[in-house]
Design a protein around this motif. Structure first.
Motif, PDB file in Angstrom:
ATOM      1  N   HIS A 391      -1.925  -5.124   1.244  1.00 17.65           N
ATOM      2  CA  HIS A 391      -1.901  -6.588   1.235  1.00 17.65           C
ATOM      3  C   HIS A 391      -0.482  -7.101   0.964  1.00 17.65           C
ATOM      4  O   HIS A 391       0.233  -6.576   0.107  1.00 17.65           O
ATOM      5  CB  HIS A 391      -2.850  -7.101   0.147  1.00 17.65           C
ATOM      6  CG  HIS A 391      -2.908  -8.597   0.064  1.00 17.65           C
ATOM      7  ND1 HIS A 391      -3.659  -9.361   0.923  1.00 17.65           N
ATOM      8  CD2 HIS A 391      -2.286  -9.475  -0.754  1.00 17.65           C
ATOM      9  CE1 HIS A 391      -3.519 -10.632   0.639  1.00 17.65           C
ATOM     10  NE2 HIS A 391      -2.674 -10.732  -0.379  1.00 17.65           N
ATOM     11  N   TYR A 392      -0.085  -8.122   1.704  1.00 17.11           N
ATOM     12  CA  TYR A 392       1.247  -8.716   1.542  1.00 17.11           C
ATOM     13  C   TYR A 392       1.107 -10.229   1.519  1.00 17.11           C
ATOM     14  O   TYR A 392       0.389 -10.818   2.343  1.00 17.11           O
ATOM     15  CB  TYR A 392       2.168  -8.305   2.690  1.00 17.11           C
ATOM     16  CG  TYR A 392       3.562  -8.902   2.602  1.00 17.11           C
ATOM     17  CD1 TYR A 392       4.518  -8.338   1.768  1.00 17.11           C
ATOM     18  CD2 TYR A 392       3.906 -10.025   3.340  1.00 17.11           C
ATOM     19  CE1 TYR A 392       5.798  -8.883   1.673  1.00 17.11           C
ATOM     20  CE2 TYR A 392       5.181 -10.575   3.257  1.00 17.11           C
ATOM     21  CZ  TYR A 392       6.118  -9.993   2.421  1.00 17.11           C
ATOM     22  OH  TYR A 392       7.381 -10.537   2.330  1.00 17.11           O
ATOM     23  N   GLU A 393       1.794 -10.830   0.576  1.00 13.31           N
ATOM     24  CA  GLU A 393       1.714 -12.288   0.465  1.00 13.31           C
ATOM     25  C   GLU A 393       3.003 -12.811  -0.156  1.00 13.31           C
ATOM     26  O   GLU A 393       3.284 -12.577  -1.338  1.00 13.31           O
ATOM     27  CB  GLU A 393       0.510 -12.683  -0.403  1.00 13.31           C
ATOM     28  CG  GLU A 393       0.197 -14.163  -0.398  1.00 13.31           C
ATOM     29  CD  GLU A 393      -1.084 -14.477  -1.135  1.00 13.31           C
ATOM     30  OE1 GLU A 393      -1.310 -15.661  -1.416  1.00 13.31           O
ATOM     31  OE2 GLU A 393      -1.854 -13.544  -1.434  1.00 13.31           O
ATOM     32  N   TYR A 394       3.801 -13.473   0.653  1.00 13.92           N
ATOM     33  CA  TYR A 394       5.056 -14.026   0.134  1.00 13.92           C
ATOM     34  C   TYR A 394       5.588 -15.096   1.074  1.00 13.92           C
ATOM     35  O   TYR A 394       5.621 -14.902   2.291  1.00 13.92           O
ATOM     36  CB  TYR A 394       6.119 -12.941  -0.039  1.00 13.92           C
ATOM     37  CG  TYR A 394       7.408 -13.472  -0.634  1.00 13.92           C
ATOM     38  CD1 TYR A 394       7.471 -13.791  -1.988  1.00 13.92           C
ATOM     39  CD2 TYR A 394       8.530 -13.678   0.152  1.00 13.92           C
ATOM     40  CE1 TYR A 394       8.643 -14.302  -2.535  1.00 13.92           C
ATOM     41  CE2 TYR A 394       9.701 -14.179  -0.385  1.00 13.92           C
ATOM     42  CZ  TYR A 394       9.749 -14.494  -1.731  1.00 13.92           C
ATOM     43  OH  TYR A 394      10.899 -15.006  -2.268  1.00 13.92           O
ATOM     44  N   ILE A 420      12.010   0.797  -8.659  1.00 15.75           N
ATOM     45  CA  ILE A 420      12.662  -0.240  -7.849  1.00 15.75           C
ATOM     46  C   ILE A 420      11.971  -1.585  -8.050  1.00 15.75           C
ATOM     47  O   ILE A 420      12.632  -2.627  -8.152  1.00 15.75           O
ATOM     48  CB  ILE A 420      12.674   0.170  -6.365  1.00 15.75           C
ATOM     49  CG1 ILE A 420      13.724   1.258  -6.141  1.00 15.75           C
ATOM     50  CG2 ILE A 420      12.959  -1.026  -5.459  1.00 15.75           C
ATOM     51  CD1 ILE A 420      13.821   1.759  -4.728  1.00 15.75           C
ATOM     52  N   CYS A 421      10.648  -1.580  -8.116  1.00 14.77           N
ATOM     53  CA  CYS A 421       9.916  -2.836  -8.341  1.00 14.77           C
ATOM     54  C   CYS A 421      10.262  -3.451  -9.692  1.00 14.77           C
ATOM     55  O   CYS A 421      10.249  -4.672  -9.838  1.00 14.77           O
ATOM     56  CB  CYS A 421       8.411  -2.591  -8.233  1.00 14.77           C
ATOM     57  SG  CYS A 421       7.813  -2.361  -6.540  1.00 14.77           S
ATOM     58  N   LYS A 422      10.575  -2.620 -10.663  1.00 21.28           N
ATOM     59  CA  LYS A 422      10.961  -3.139 -11.981  1.00 21.28           C
ATOM     60  C   LYS A 422      12.380  -3.713 -11.969  1.00 21.28           C
ATOM     61  O   LYS A 422      12.693  -4.615 -12.743  1.00 21.28           O
ATOM     62  CB  LYS A 422      10.852  -2.033 -13.029  1.00 21.28           C
ATOM     63  CG  LYS A 422       9.420  -1.603 -13.316  1.00 21.28           C
ATOM     64  CD  LYS A 422       9.391  -0.438 -14.305  1.00 21.28           C
ATOM     65  CE  LYS A 422       7.964   0.020 -14.584  1.00 21.28           C
ATOM     66  NZ  LYS A 422       7.934   1.191 -15.501  1.00 21.28           N
ATOM     67  N   HIS A 423      13.225  -3.180 -11.085  1.00 21.70           N
ATOM     68  CA  HIS A 423      14.622  -3.626 -11.032  1.00 21.70           C
ATOM     69  C   HIS A 423      14.829  -4.796 -10.071  1.00 21.70           C
ATOM     70  O   HIS A 423      15.819  -5.512 -10.192  1.00 21.70           O
ATOM     71  CB  HIS A 423      15.530  -2.464 -10.613  1.00 21.70           C
ATOM     72  CG  HIS A 423      15.862  -1.531 -11.720  1.00 21.70           C
ATOM     73  ND1 HIS A 423      17.125  -1.407 -12.248  1.00 21.70           N
ATOM     74  CD2 HIS A 423      15.079  -0.658 -12.423  1.00 21.70           C
ATOM     75  CE1 HIS A 423      17.116  -0.502 -13.215  1.00 21.70           C
ATOM     76  NE2 HIS A 423      15.892  -0.033 -13.338  1.00 21.70           N
ATOM     77  N   TYR A 445      -2.152   6.458  -4.467  1.00 18.16           N
ATOM     78  CA  TYR A 445      -1.076   6.313  -5.462  1.00 18.16           C
ATOM     79  C   TYR A 445      -0.814   4.832  -5.759  1.00 18.16           C
ATOM     80  O   TYR A 445      -0.726   4.423  -6.927  1.00 18.16           O
ATOM     81  CB  TYR A 445       0.187   6.988  -4.942  1.00 18.16           C
ATOM     82  CG  TYR A 445       1.429   6.732  -5.772  1.00 18.16           C
ATOM     83  CD1 TYR A 445       1.698   7.473  -6.916  1.00 18.16           C
ATOM     84  CD2 TYR A 445       2.344   5.740  -5.407  1.00 18.16           C
ATOM     85  CE1 TYR A 445       2.831   7.255  -7.675  1.00 18.16           C
ATOM     86  CE2 TYR A 445       3.484   5.500  -6.150  1.00 18.16           C
ATOM     87  CZ  TYR A 445       3.724   6.257  -7.288  1.00 18.16           C
ATOM     88  OH  TYR A 445       4.848   6.012  -8.040  1.00 18.16           O
ATOM     89  N   ALA A 446      -0.690   4.048  -4.706  1.00 16.76           N
ATOM     90  CA  ALA A 446      -0.386   2.627  -4.878  1.00 16.76           C
ATOM     91  C   ALA A 446      -1.521   1.900  -5.593  1.00 16.76           C
ATOM     92  O   ALA A 446      -1.277   1.081  -6.494  1.00 16.76           O
ATOM     93  CB  ALA A 446      -0.116   1.986  -3.518  1.00 16.76           C
ATOM     94  N   GLN A 447      -2.753   2.195  -5.188  1.00 18.78           N
ATOM     95  CA  GLN A 447      -3.899   1.509  -5.797  1.00 18.78           C
ATOM     96  C   GLN A 447      -4.107   1.919  -7.250  1.00 18.78           C
ATOM     97  O   GLN A 447      -4.742   1.182  -8.008  1.00 18.78           O
ATOM     98  CB  GLN A 447      -5.166   1.787  -4.978  1.00 18.78           C
ATOM     99  CG  GLN A 447      -5.142   1.122  -3.607  1.00 18.78           C
ATOM    100  CD  GLN A 447      -6.347   1.453  -2.753  1.00 18.78           C
ATOM    101  OE1 GLN A 447      -6.997   2.487  -2.956  1.00 18.78           O
ATOM    102  NE2 GLN A 447      -6.663   0.599  -1.798  1.00 18.78           N
ATOM    103  N   MET A 453       0.418  -2.651  -7.791  1.00 24.15           N
ATOM    104  CA  MET A 453      -0.688  -3.569  -7.504  1.00 24.15           C
ATOM    105  C   MET A 453      -0.430  -4.979  -8.034  1.00 24.15           C
ATOM    106  O   MET A 453      -1.072  -5.930  -7.596  1.00 24.15           O
ATOM    107  CB  MET A 453      -1.994  -3.019  -8.082  1.00 24.15           C
ATOM    108  CG  MET A 453      -2.580  -1.853  -7.301  1.00 24.15           C
ATOM    109  SD  MET A 453      -3.083  -2.277  -5.611  1.00 24.15           S
ATOM    110  CE  MET A 453      -1.650  -1.738  -4.651  1.00 24.15           C
ATOM    111  N   SER A 454       0.513  -5.105  -8.965  1.00 21.40           N
ATOM    112  CA  SER A 454       0.841  -6.439  -9.491  1.00 21.40           C
ATOM    113  C   SER A 454       1.815  -7.182  -8.583  1.00 21.40           C
ATOM    114  O   SER A 454       2.096  -8.360  -8.807  1.00 21.40           O
ATOM    115  CB  SER A 454       1.446  -6.317 -10.889  1.00 21.40           C
ATOM    116  OG  SER A 454       2.714  -5.664 -10.838  1.00 21.40           O
TER     117      SER A 454
END
Length: 685
Positions: A391-394, A420-423, A445-447, A453-454
């Protein structure tokens, strides 16, 4: 006999005498000739009949009937789930297929790209805009999780082409265990006014005895399941199907208020009033696995099964003695290599599109005896691509300064995603090079990751494995094409950007007037050899670690030329952006406008993939401007398979040198006199 006795005697007496006389002499010869003539004539007739029959067989086998399949598919998850259904159909089929997808804009983008790059012979795909159909069914309240899209099977007679006479309609959570042509053949068994082919519902839902005060929509007995439907469209239109289901829905909604099972409730209410419309299919054409079903009673053995209505691991709790078989069948097609389904149908010449013809022509022109043939072929390989696997939403910010981080990776770099998501809090576009089985591992892994997921602003685009090289520049191009912000930061997955880089780059867009100038903003690159690093939270802290030997300028000890023009000595004390000149083998990480040139696909695996791109930016007169307060750090990892091949295989290095020279020559032809410096520069890669 027709002349009469008198006429025969009068006109033919002499001739008869002569004939009788000579007949005694030649009758054996005449009789033998006549018999031979009859035999030859009979043989010719038999041969002609055999030839006609054989030709008919050949013609019928070379032009098999096209099977039409309609599927309603909306959103990211349904677009991913429907692929398993498609794989199972393609695996067994021996006929041309025409898929009719009723989709929203998201599913259409994903599936159009997938089928275009899948390049399966004898498969045609058409899309119908579900948004245009919403007004047809939006007046029907629906409690089912499918929402408004769960009602769109009702309007297929109006949606699909008027000259399409029949179609198989499928839910996305279906797996085929046989050739779909067997189901298509059932249309010939329809009699009288039968226009709908359905399997009886295998749950007790419509019996109304599942719990106290359970009140389902009206149905004929156990009702029918609409996961698999055979629709005779031409007859339905003549019966005014549109008016029939609308009147029924309006009447029942007065007391029921809403549907619980979407289109299935309305189909069953219509059938209750008009039982003659249904041709009941054997239960093995839709073995339903869900709560409250007794599906195992409808078949004796798993070998009897044709279609399984179950594509979800969540249904492992279903009480069925064959649940393990169903699970394995589902997983088989879930992880099956889709590239294997590109095979041509035997005796069924497919109409290749213009792109396929050009591709085949290009591949035929390549010299297979060329030592670098595999490198050249990779440039034209079409990799099956599934955009937005999750899912993508932006929505980009309105101030036109937004930036997307672009990177690519394979399975061995998956552990970098969370960091990377944290940075980087901004949008990210990632191309992942995976097999079908690895794609499912990535999904799990992602789920299972709270960090991933956030985030809904990360686009994951799967490029499926094919060939022997890592198509690094193709992956970068795939990720770049899905950027929807005005600017993009071209990075690599093994680099961690500094905290706050996203906001710093957005401010630099305004400060350096990126909208009206051609600039590539350089983010200085550093590296550490330590797997555990206390990431510097400021430039001052980074300089301290640099002095202590915890950090180094990137590749200073093996490839100084790649980042030397960044001028790290000047960067240490710089407080304002400064311009640097292109030099041979310069390959910095840069932020550019979205309309910048793509990467050159001839470079695969290791070597010269970024160098060529930076050279093209310079040829198009981009200014390279180093940002004084930006940095990124390369994290250590095991060497990639491609760099190992580069170091150990002499032919690999020879081919890379050849491709590099050809690229420089192309640059000279494209950019003229200004590109001579690339030919004369000392580019010893």
């Amino acid at each position: 006999c027709t002349l009469g006795k008198k006429n025969i005697i009068k006109h033919c007496s002499v001739k008869v005498v002569v004939v009788i006389f000579f007949s005694f002499l030649i009758w054996p010869i005449f009789l033998a000739t006549y018999i031979m003539f009859l035999s030859a004539s009979l043989c010719i007739n038999v041969f002609v009949h055999f030839f006609d029959t054989f030709s008919a067989i050949i013609n019928s086998s070379s032009l098999p009937q096209t099977i039409h399949v309609a599927i309603v598919c909306a959103g990211y998850n349904a677009s991913r789930d429907v692929v398993t259904l498609v794989k199972s159909v393609l695996f067994h089929r021996r006929n041309p297929l025409h898929f009719h997808f009723i989709t929203d804009s998201i599913a259409q983008q994903i599936l159009a790209s997938l089928f275009h790059t899948w390049m399966v012979p004898a498969v045609r795909v058409d899309f119908y805009d579900a948004d245009e159909l919403k007004s047809e069914v939006s007046w029907i309240p629906n409690k089912h999780y499918s929402g408004i899209y769960g009602l769109m099977k009702l309007v297929l007679t109006k949606t699909l082409p008027s000259d399409l006479q029949k179609v198989i309609v499928l839910d996305t959570d279906i797996t085929f265990a046989t050739d779909i042509a067997e189901l298509w053949a059932v249309f010939h068994k329809f009699k009288g006014q039968q226009v709908l082919g359905l399997v009886e519902n295998q749950s007790d839902w419509y019996l109304g005895n599942l719990w106290k005060n359970h009140r389902p929509w009206p149905a004929l007995g156990r009702g029918f399941n609409t996961g698999v439907i055979l629709l005779l469209l031409d007859r339905l239109r003549k019966l005014r199907w549109e008016q029939m289901w609308r009147l029924t829905a309006e009447r029942e909604l007065m007391s029921m208020l809403s549907t619980s099972l979407a289109d299935q409730d309305i189909f069953n209410a219509v059938i209750k009033q008009n039982p003659f419309l249904v041709h009941q299919l054997p239960c093995f054409w839709n073995v339903q696995l869900s709560d409250h079903t007794r599906s195992e009673k409808c078949y004796k053995d798993v070998s009897d099964l044709k279609v399984i209505h179950w594509n979800s691991p969540k249904k492992l709790r279903v009480k069925n003695k064959h649940v393990e078989f169903f699970r394995n069948l589902y997983l088989t097609f879930l992880e099956y290599d889709g590239n294997l389904l590109r095979r041509e149908l035997f005796g069924c010449p497919s109409k290749t599109d213009h792109n396929s013809e050009n591709l085949q022509k290009t591949l035929l022109e390549l010299d297979e005896d060329d030592p670098c043939y595999e490198f050249r072929r990779e440039r034209f390989t079409v990799h099956r691509t599934h955009l937005y696997f999750l899912h993508y939403e932006y929505e980009p910010s309105a101030d036109q300064t937004d930036v997307t981080l672009v990177a690519q990776l394979s399975m061995d770099r998956l552990q970098m995603l969370e960091a990377i998501c944290k940075h980087w809090e901004g949008p990210i576009s990632l191309a992942l090079y995976l097999s079908d089985a690895e794609a499912q591992q990535f999904l799990r892994y992602a789920q299972g990751s709270e960090v991933l997921m956030s985030r809904s602003n990360v686009g994951y685009h799967i490029v499926y494995k094919e060939g022997q090289f890592y198509p690094v520049n193709l992956l970068r191009n795939v990720a770049m094409r899905q950027v929807n912000t005005p600017y993009m930061f071209l990075s690599d997955i093994d680099f961690l950007p500094m905290y706050g880089l996203y906001e710093y780059l957005r401010k630099s867009v305004v400060q350096l007037d990126m909208a009206n100038t051609k600039k590539a903003l350089v983010v200085p690159a550093f590296e550490t050899l330590r797997y555990r690093l206390s990431y510097p939270k400021s430039k001052a802290e980074l300089l301290s670690q640099l002095d202590m030997g915890t950090l180094f300028t990137f590749r200073y000890h093996v490839w100084t030329k790649g980042h030397a023009p960044t001028n790290f000595a000047k960067w240490r004390t710089a407080t304002t952006p400064y311009r640097v000149q292109w030099e041979a083998d310069f390959e910095p990480y840069v932020m550019v406008r979205r309309d910048c040139p793509e990467y050159d696909r001839r470079f695969v695996g290791f070597g010269w993939n970024k160098v060529a791109h930076i050279m093209e930016l310079d040829a198009q007169e981009y200014e390279f401007v180093v940002l004084p307060n930006a940095y990124m750090i390369h994290m250590p990892h095991a060497p990639s398979f491609d760099i190992t091949k580069f170091r150990s295989n002499k032919q690999y290095r020879v081919c890379l040198k050849t491709l590099k020279e050809e690229f420089q020559q192309n640059m000279s032809r494209r950019y003229g006199f200004a590109a001579l410096k690339y030919m004369t520069a000392d580019n010893n890669s």
